[in-house]
Design a protein around this motif. Structure first.
Motif, PDB file in Angstrom:
ATOM      1  N   UNK A 196       0.299  -2.061  -6.674  1.00  0.00           N
ATOM      2  CA  UNK A 196       1.140  -3.256  -6.747  1.00  0.00           C
ATOM      3  C   UNK A 196       2.172  -3.180  -5.629  1.00  0.00           C
ATOM      4  N   UNK A 197       2.276  -4.260  -4.848  1.00  0.00           N
ATOM      5  CA  UNK A 197       3.257  -4.289  -3.764  1.00  0.00           C
ATOM      6  C   UNK A 197       3.630  -5.726  -3.421  1.00  0.00           C
ATOM      7  N   UNK A 198       4.605  -5.843  -2.527  1.00  0.00           N
ATOM      8  CA  UNK A 198       5.019  -7.140  -1.997  1.00  0.00           C
ATOM      9  C   UNK A 198       4.915  -7.102  -0.483  1.00  0.00           C
ATOM     10  N   UNK A 199       5.955  -7.586   0.189  1.00  0.00           N
ATOM     11  CA  UNK A 199       6.174  -7.522   1.632  1.00  0.00           C
ATOM     12  C   UNK A 199       5.367  -8.523   2.442  1.00  0.00           C
ATOM     13  N   UNK A 200       4.088  -8.681   2.208  1.00  0.00           N
ATOM     14  CA  UNK A 200       3.245  -9.459   3.118  1.00  0.00           C
ATOM     15  C   UNK A 200       3.385 -10.959   2.932  1.00  0.00           C
ATOM     16  N   UNK A 201       3.975 -11.389   1.824  1.00  0.00           N
ATOM     17  CA  UNK A 201       4.108 -12.824   1.499  1.00  0.00           C
ATOM     18  C   UNK A 201       2.739 -13.474   1.355  1.00  0.00           C
ATOM     19  N   UNK A 202       1.774 -12.704   0.891  1.00  0.00           N
ATOM     20  CA  UNK A 202       0.416 -13.207   0.653  1.00  0.00           C
ATOM     21  C   UNK A 202       0.036 -12.918  -0.803  1.00  0.00           C
ATOM     22  N   UNK A 203       0.616 -13.655  -1.756  1.00  0.00           N
ATOM     23  CA  UNK A 203       0.364 -13.349  -3.169  1.00  0.00           C
ATOM     24  C   UNK A 203      -1.106 -13.499  -3.539  1.00  0.00           C
ATOM     25  N   UNK A 204      -1.614 -12.504  -4.239  1.00  0.00           N
ATOM     26  CA  UNK A 204      -3.033 -12.517  -4.619  1.00  0.00           C
ATOM     27  C   UNK A 204      -3.319 -11.322  -5.508  1.00  0.00           C
ATOM     28  N   UNK A 205      -4.460 -11.398  -6.165  1.00  0.00           N
ATOM     29  CA  UNK A 205      -5.018 -10.248  -6.872  1.00  0.00           C
ATOM     30  C   UNK A 205      -6.349  -9.938  -6.214  1.00  0.00           C
ATOM     31  N   UNK A 206      -6.424  -8.789  -5.568  1.00  0.00           N
ATOM     32  CA  UNK A 206      -7.621  -8.396  -4.831  1.00  0.00           C
ATOM     33  C   UNK A 206      -8.454  -7.437  -5.681  1.00  0.00           C
ATOM     34  N   UNK A 207      -9.717  -7.780  -5.847  1.00  0.00           N
ATOM     35  CA  UNK A 207     -10.661  -6.898  -6.523  1.00  0.00           C
ATOM     36  C   UNK A 207     -11.314  -6.019  -5.464  1.00  0.00           C
ATOM     37  N   UNK A 208     -11.102  -4.723  -5.569  1.00  0.00           N
ATOM     38  CA  UNK A 208     -11.593  -3.784  -4.570  1.00  0.00           C
ATOM     39  C   UNK A 208     -12.772  -2.989  -5.109  1.00  0.00           C
ATOM     40  N   UNK A 209     -13.425  -2.280  -4.224  1.00  0.00           N
ATOM     41  CA  UNK A 209     -14.569  -1.451  -4.632  1.00  0.00           C
ATOM     42  C   UNK A 209     -14.116  -0.379  -5.618  1.00  0.00           C
ATOM     43  N   UNK A 210     -15.052  -0.008  -6.483  1.00  0.00           N
ATOM     44  CA  UNK A 210     -14.759   1.042  -7.451  1.00  0.00           C
ATOM     45  C   UNK A 210     -13.850   0.597  -8.579  1.00  0.00           C
ATOM     46  N   UNK A 211     -13.909  -0.680  -8.927  1.00  0.00           N
ATOM     47  CA  UNK A 211     -13.101  -1.247 -10.023  1.00  0.00           C
ATOM     48  C   UNK A 211     -11.602  -1.116  -9.770  1.00  0.00           C
ATOM     49  N   UNK A 212     -11.223  -1.051  -8.487  1.00  0.00           N
ATOM     50  CA  UNK A 212      -9.806  -0.977  -8.150  1.00  0.00           C
ATOM     51  C   UNK A 212      -9.248  -2.387  -7.973  1.00  0.00           C
ATOM     52  N   UNK A 213      -7.934  -2.498  -8.156  1.00  0.00           N
ATOM     53  CA  UNK A 213      -7.265  -3.794  -7.980  1.00  0.00           C
ATOM     54  C   UNK A 213      -5.992  -3.610  -7.170  1.00  0.00           C
ATOM     55  N   UNK A 214      -5.678  -4.634  -6.362  1.00  0.00           N
ATOM     56  CA  UNK A 214      -4.434  -4.656  -5.605  1.00  0.00           C
ATOM     57  C   UNK A 214      -3.711  -5.958  -5.903  1.00  0.00           C
ATOM     58  N   UNK A 215      -2.558  -5.857  -6.558  1.00  0.00           N
ATOM     59  CA  UNK A 215      -1.726  -7.016  -6.869  1.00  0.00           C
ATOM     60  C   UNK A 215      -0.659  -7.157  -5.777  1.00  0.00           C
ATOM     61  N   UNK A 216      -0.541  -8.360  -5.234  1.00  0.00           N
ATOM     62  CA  UNK A 216       0.447  -8.623  -4.194  1.00  0.00           C
ATOM     63  C   UNK A 216       1.424  -9.691  -4.691  1.00  0.00           C
ATOM     64  N   UNK A 217       2.674  -9.299  -4.845  1.00  0.00           N
ATOM     65  CA  UNK A 217       3.718 -10.250  -5.229  1.00  0.00           C
ATOM     66  C   UNK A 217       4.054 -11.165  -4.053  1.00  0.00           C
ATOM     67  N   UNK A 218       4.345 -12.437  -4.359  1.00  0.00           N
ATOM     68  CA  UNK A 218       4.716 -13.380  -3.319  1.00  0.00           C
ATOM     69  C   UNK A 218       6.211 -13.418  -3.080  1.00  0.00           C
ATOM     70  N   UNK A 219       6.588 -14.007  -1.945  1.00  0.00           N
ATOM     71  CA  UNK A 219       7.997 -14.213  -1.650  1.00  0.00           C
ATOM     72  C   UNK A 219       8.485 -15.481  -2.346  1.00  0.00           C
ATOM     73  N   UNK A 220       9.780 -15.563  -2.562  1.00  0.00           N
ATOM     74  CA  UNK A 220      10.381 -16.728  -3.217  1.00  0.00           C
ATOM     75  C   UNK A 220      10.793 -17.753  -2.170  1.00  0.00           C
ATOM     76  N   UNK A 221      10.316 -18.985  -2.369  1.00  0.00           N
ATOM     77  CA  UNK A 221      10.690 -20.097  -1.491  1.00  0.00           C
ATOM     78  C   UNK A 221      10.760 -21.343  -2.350  1.00  0.00           C
ATOM     79  N   UNK A 222       9.758 -22.212  -2.274  1.00  0.00           N
ATOM     80  CA  UNK A 222       9.710 -23.358  -3.179  1.00  0.00           C
ATOM     81  C   UNK A 222       9.258 -22.948  -4.575  1.00  0.00           C
ATOM     82  N   UNK A 223       8.543 -21.841  -4.636  1.00  0.00           N
ATOM     83  CA  UNK A 223       8.172 -21.259  -5.925  1.00  0.00           C
ATOM     84  C   UNK A 223       8.560 -19.791  -5.924  1.00  0.00           C
ATOM     85  N   UNK A 224       8.627 -19.227  -7.112  1.00  0.00           N
ATOM     86  CA  UNK A 224       8.885 -17.804  -7.259  1.00  0.00           C
ATOM     87  C   UNK A 224       7.655 -17.117  -7.817  1.00  0.00           C
ATOM     88  N   UNK A 225       7.630 -15.788  -7.701  1.00  0.00           N
ATOM     89  CA  UNK A 225       6.497 -14.998  -8.175  1.00  0.00           C
ATOM     90  C   UNK A 225       6.999 -13.808  -8.967  1.00  0.00           C
TER      91      UNK A 225
END
Length: 242
Positions: A196-225
């Motif tokens: 789980x991380x932020x920084x990139x301003x690219x909010x998403x949930x990425x399904x990775x190989x080996x049943x791994x997941x990467x959660x990306x928090x978004x930046x706050x602007x017109x919406x919050x995350x």
């Protein structure tokens, strides 16, 4: 353990709507959780714990109120607020978290970081990051008068925006994102399937190989995350900022 995670609010004096949204989250939403984790860049620039602009006080008081009612509040250093120190924690009641934080989320070990560590393709940024995290650089910066630090921070933010703009214009924008090899390496090093991380301003949930997941928090602007997590679930949520 019910946890609420946020990052990349980039609060500053000219973003009153974001400040208001955070204060509402602290006052209302946090009451349903045991812990609030801020994964960096709460501020657009934190120039030292002696920061005295008037808009900062309500933010620190809102965090402090969460701590007073028994909620655990932790904050990681981001690339914009790595100068948060003991003075901030004394004013807010929050705890400064380690750069790499291991927790159990949704029933499995998870690694929580700000995320800029993984942007390894951006060689210039990584060199600047290493330089500015040195104790001697921090001491020299904090030794300057507050007004001078404020002006320097404005200049550094503008340089950062210009550099990002140049990369976008050249078609090299992906340099600003995390490097897949760095993601694989850090998840292997800490032996986790959930990152789980932020920084990139690219909010998403990425399904990775080996049943791994990467959660990306978004930046706050017109919406919050935010991410709402407990022993069984981990959910990325977008909400409006009025």
């Amino acid at each position: 353990m019910k946890r609420l995670l946020i990052s990349d609010l980039h609060l500053h004096a000219n973003a009153p709507e974001r400040i208001a949204a955070l204060l509402e989250l602290l006052r209302v939403r946090t009451r349903h959780f045991d812990e609030l984790l801020i994964l960096g860049d709460l501020f657009d620039a934190w120039i030292g714990d002696d920061e005295n602009e008037s808009w900062v006080d309500p933010v620190l008081e809102g965090i402090s109120e969460c701590a007073r009612r028994g909620m655990s509040v932790g904050i990681q250093h981001g690339n914009r607020d790595f100068l948060i120190g003991e003075g901030f924690t004394a004013r807010s009641g929050a705890t400064v978290l380690p750069e790499y934080l291991m927790l159990e989320v949704a029933g499995e070990p998870a690694l929580l970081i700000h995320g800029d560590q993984l942007c390894t393709d951006d060689i210039d940024y990584q060199a600047a990051r290493e330089r500015m995290r040195r104790p001697e650089w921090c001491a020299a910066f904090l030794g300057r008068p507050l007004d001078e630090r404020r002006k320097l921070a404005v200049g550094m933010r503008e340089e950062s925006r210009q550099a990002a703009g140049t990369l976008r214009q050249s078609g090299s924008e992906m340099i600003l994102d995390v490097a897949p090899a760095a993601v694989d390496a850090v998840m292997a090093e800490y032996d986790v399937r959930l990152l789980i991380h932020g920084h990139t301003h690219r909010p998403a949930v990425h399904q990775l190989a080996g049943s791994r997941r990467r959660f990306v928090l978004g930046d706050w602007d017109r919406t919050g995350w935010c991410i709402e997590a407990d022993d069984k679930r981990c959910e990325l949520i977008e909400f409006p900022i009025r």
